[in-house]
Enzyme design. Sequence first.
Site, PDB file in Angstrom:
ATOM      1  N   LYS A   1      24.665 -29.313 -34.412  1.00 41.35           N
ATOM      2  CA  LYS A   1      23.204 -29.315 -34.349  1.00 41.35           C
ATOM      3  C   LYS A   1      22.672 -29.862 -33.020  1.00 41.35           C
ATOM      4  O   LYS A   1      21.857 -29.226 -32.339  1.00 41.35           O
ATOM      5  CB  LYS A   1      22.624 -30.179 -35.494  1.00 41.35           C
ATOM      6  CG  LYS A   1      22.934 -29.685 -36.889  1.00 41.35           C
ATOM      7  CD  LYS A   1      22.291 -30.565 -37.957  1.00 41.35           C
ATOM      8  CE  LYS A   1      22.756 -32.013 -37.913  1.00 41.35           C
ATOM      9  NZ  LYS A   1      24.201 -32.201 -38.207  1.00 41.35           N
TER      10      LYS A   1
ATOM     11  N   ASN B   1      -9.371   9.186  15.901  1.00 42.28           N
ATOM     12  CA  ASN B   1      -8.578   9.018  17.127  1.00 42.28           C
ATOM     13  C   ASN B   1      -7.931  10.344  17.562  1.00 42.28           C
ATOM     14  O   ASN B   1      -7.871  11.297  16.785  1.00 42.28           O
ATOM     15  CB  ASN B   1      -7.509   7.944  16.883  1.00 42.28           C
ATOM     16  CG  ASN B   1      -6.888   7.474  18.177  1.00 42.28           C
ATOM     17  OD1 ASN B   1      -7.472   7.601  19.252  1.00 42.28           O
ATOM     18  ND2 ASN B   1      -5.685   6.931  18.082  1.00 42.28           N
TER      19      ASN B   1
ATOM     20  N   CYS C   1      -2.910  -4.439  10.058  1.00 42.64           N
ATOM     21  CA  CYS C   1      -2.272  -4.363   8.747  1.00 42.64           C
ATOM     22  C   CYS C   1      -1.236  -3.248   8.667  1.00 42.64           C
ATOM     23  O   CYS C   1      -1.420  -2.190   9.249  1.00 42.64           O
ATOM     24  CB  CYS C   1      -3.333  -4.125   7.673  1.00 42.64           C
ATOM     25  SG  CYS C   1      -4.406  -5.526   7.493  1.00 42.64           S
TER      26      CYS C   1
ATOM     27  N   GLY D   1      28.652 -32.937 -37.318  1.00 40.09           N
ATOM     28  CA  GLY D   1      29.717 -32.277 -36.556  1.00 40.09           C
ATOM     29  C   GLY D   1      29.603 -30.761 -36.554  1.00 40.09           C
ATOM     30  O   GLY D   1      30.419 -30.071 -35.944  1.00 40.09           O
TER      31      GLY D   1
ATOM     32  N   ASP E   1      -1.203   7.058  13.628  1.00 38.69           N
ATOM     33  CA  ASP E   1      -2.617   7.306  13.898  1.00 38.69           C
ATOM     34  C   ASP E   1      -3.050   6.665  15.213  1.00 38.69           C
ATOM     35  O   ASP E   1      -4.150   6.903  15.681  1.00 38.69           O
ATOM     36  CB  ASP E   1      -3.496   6.737  12.770  1.00 38.69           C
ATOM     37  CG  ASP E   1      -3.497   7.641  11.557  1.00 38.69           C
ATOM     38  OD1 ASP E   1      -3.044   8.786  11.697  1.00 38.69           O
ATOM     39  OD2 ASP E   1      -3.935   7.201  10.488  1.00 38.69           O
TER      40      ASP E   1
ATOM     41  N   MET F   1      -8.899  12.427  19.811  1.00 44.07           N
ATOM     42  CA  MET F   1      -9.854  13.527  19.986  1.00 44.07           C
ATOM     43  C   MET F   1      -9.409  14.476  21.093  1.00 44.07           C
ATOM     44  O   MET F   1      -9.742  15.677  21.077  1.00 44.07           O
ATOM     45  CB  MET F   1     -11.252  12.963  20.297  1.00 44.07           C
ATOM     46  CG  MET F   1     -11.988  12.357  19.103  1.00 44.07           C
ATOM     47  SD  MET F   1     -12.308  13.519  17.761  1.00 44.07           S
ATOM     48  CE  MET F   1     -13.492  14.639  18.534  1.00 44.07           C
TER      49      MET F   1
ATOM     50  N   SER G   1      19.690 -33.536 -42.877  1.00 49.34           N
ATOM     51  CA  SER G   1      18.742 -33.196 -43.948  1.00 49.34           C
ATOM     52  C   SER G   1      19.391 -32.359 -45.048  1.00 49.34           C
ATOM     53  O   SER G   1      19.136 -31.164 -45.166  1.00 49.34           O
ATOM     54  CB  SER G   1      17.508 -32.488 -43.381  1.00 49.34           C
ATOM     55  OG  SER G   1      17.851 -31.462 -42.470  1.00 49.34           O
TER      56      SER G   1
END
Lengths: 625, 303
Positions: free
Chosen positions: A467, A159, A105, A464, A29, A161, A535
């Site tokens: 865990k 632009n 940009c 063993g 452009d 033109m 446990s």
Amino acid sequence: MAAGALAERLRRHEARTRLRFITCGSVDDGKSTLIGRLLHDTNLLPDDQLAALERDSRRHGTQGERIDFALLVDGLAAEREQGITIDVAYRYFATPARSFIVADCPGHEQYTRNMATGASTADLAVVLVDARKGLLAQTRRHSHIVSMLGIRQVLLAVNKMDLVGYRQDRFEAIDGDYRRLAGRLGIADVQAIPLCALDGDNLCRRSAAMPWYPGPTLLEALEAAPARTARSDAPLRLPVQWVNRPDPEFRGLAGTVGAGTVAPGDEVVVLPAGRRTRVARVLASSGEVAAAVAGQAVTVVLADAVDASRGDLIAAAGDPPEVADQFAAHLLWMAEKPLYPGRRYWLSLGTRTATAQVTEIRHRIDIDTGAELAARHLELNGIASVRLSLDQPLPFEPYAVDPALGGFILVDREDHGTVAAGMIDFALRRAGNIHWQHLDVDRAARARLKGQQPRVLWFTGLSGAGKSTIANLVEKKLHARGFHTFILDGDNVRHGLNRDLGFTAADRVENVRRVAEVARLMTDAGLIVLVSFISPFRAERRLARERFPDGEFIEIHVKASLATAERRDSKGLYAKARAGLIPNFTGIDSPYEDPEAAELVLDTENEPAEALATRVVDHLLATLA
Amino acid sequence: MPSVAALSHLDHLEAEAIHVLREVAACFRKPVLLYSVGKDSSVLLHLMARAFAPGRPPMPMLHIDTGWKFREMIAFRDRRAAETGITLLVHTNADGVARGVGPISHGAAVHTDVMKTQALRQALDLHGFDAAIGGARRDEEASRAKERIFSFRNAQHRWDPKNQRPELWRLFNTRIHPGESVRVFPLSNWTELDVWLYILREGIEVPSLYLARERPVVERDGTLLVVDDERLPLRPGEAPALRRVRFRTLGCYPLTGAVESDATTLEEVVAEMLATTTSERQGRVIDHDPASSMEKKKQEGYF
């Protein structure tokens, strides 16, 4: 030059206002040509840069013997080689009236995030259109981003033109098309200018070829455009950036005034806590002042020793902003990794950082057509309307009211990349008006602050069986994902808290009871607790489970046959037990009761610990989703 | 009551730079100000004092001394450090000194790489700085025009220009992993003219090398070199002649070209700036050729 005249001239330069604008348009452009010409025609292109440009034009240029102005702004080697703009280039020029910062940009969709970077600080956008082609898909996309980032003024540069015979009807048709688009996007102020950038027509000087055009040149329009500066007539918004405490006598709160004015005696409120006080002193860059306005970097001293630090907002007591922890917002996704709802990111807004997750993508927006589409995730450069949930309430303004308190970024917690730009539309649920003083801090609030839900991962199994190994791996993985964890390991706890307990059945029960209570306290603190305990008894494990809300306790049976565990015997305990040196050893002379309904069973004889740990993490994440 | 309209371009630039400096102080563990003695560093030092007043700036300053700076620069540096009370750290690449690396014996490219780029990386690693503030501006050079204000560097100090973090509004992503760092450029949006106008407005002291005076000069390959000490070997036929010159930019004296000038006051320097048709880096020998050399040097860790 006489000294007086020089001083006057310098004073005028010094007092110049400024305008920040972006240029955007499709490939070819003539955007770079336009900027190059602006710099050239305002005499801001130094001779040596021009000479370098002529040299580069012959080497890389696309304009034959003419100067290729694109090379002026495409400063990266990769850009010159590929002939495309990848990132924003900032250029500077000035007229006697004004200083300009131009962010050139990139037009390609894949660099949309870089365009957003440029647009976020711009007062105005120059949108280029090729007079032969009219509006293209990229014109629509760029205008959408311009609008989303709150830019309300567009100079439409029509632009080339010369290539349409300088025809007025062509110009007016494009102008009309664009005004319809701008109307849909809420861009209120559009001014179209017919141009031929290559020759400089209507850029810095009037075009003789287009006498039918009565309006300003591009440069005149840029000089006349109002700047989108922070508003000094708005109520005070001062995000605290840094606490200045050089000595015990002075405690100043430093920051940049986002909106309004601040003066000694002003009644203010410190958010989100909501404490009220007065401003005692205001220091600006030149020292103590009677007042400071939006845009100035200041240090204020408050009349009372209220608690205030980085991230807090000092606001006008009579007109404070809302405080909320759930928002509707627009998001531009800027990372290769897609956005998935539920994932947590750091959110920065003003000077405050919180943890945030997108709870819902309401719809994705097709930027070329404006259509709203359903989406479950968001890809790079995707734009969506989303709902956002934060771990803490924060003061904000809708982006349309104040970009400084309504614009935010999201940062990836693992790779630390900036992954999204966001704009708050409104609060979904008010966290309470500003009159509340303190949050009720409960277990849910503590967990929310950590961005997680508490859980207990209870690893049970023979000595063993593996865990501790697996629990350790699981903790490492969770830690890497940003979870707050803690391991309660049987051996370690017995060195301290449970030092007084032996291995009789009664002591084992007490051992488990105490650990369950400690785990319970830790989940109240919001942690994910990994309990690695033999446990052996079902009853105690059930007792432990009952200490927690439904779904919070996850029992994991780490399974190995006694023979395997005994063969591993990493601590040499089985040998000692067999030798009669350790009485009541589980599996030897004390029973282990297999879980009947463990959430997970890990077979350590047939799968490596690493894979098992991953299974645990996956299971946990599934319960959090 | 002042209004927003009263804030000039310079006021905005000053406020932005102070905001950036405070952000560094608030978000980094161990920041440092890279001080190069020139006009941009002088402005940074002034802004530091303002950002943290009434306290002292909470970070030291670091000068990479190549051993080839103008003698006046070193004296000025030491005096300014003493006056401001900011801790001054000076680092020279000892390995380069041992190898005798210099701009005359090794040429501009090797000298710059060893005594500046490598020296800077050494110093940053040695002290473990996670943020280094510099005075570079986007108007200086095309690859700088592309750089963020907070510019991320990986653990090898490399800049990846094709993959910069988006930097929106005034929200700077300051998150880094251990070993990574950022370079911070508070003067990103200033032009050379802005720097001079600000120096003038604020009465900031700069080395007198910026002001025109009779100095011993040889003209070499189109560049005016000031013979600052006896280490500059003269070529056959070269004899230092007194000429009225000043500098637009300061660096290693054998690599920094002077310009002929009658500007003996700051006002006259600015007036000259307004009339000039060349860019300031023209006087820098290292910047010439190849065209993307600055980008390459920056990728390797140069400021």
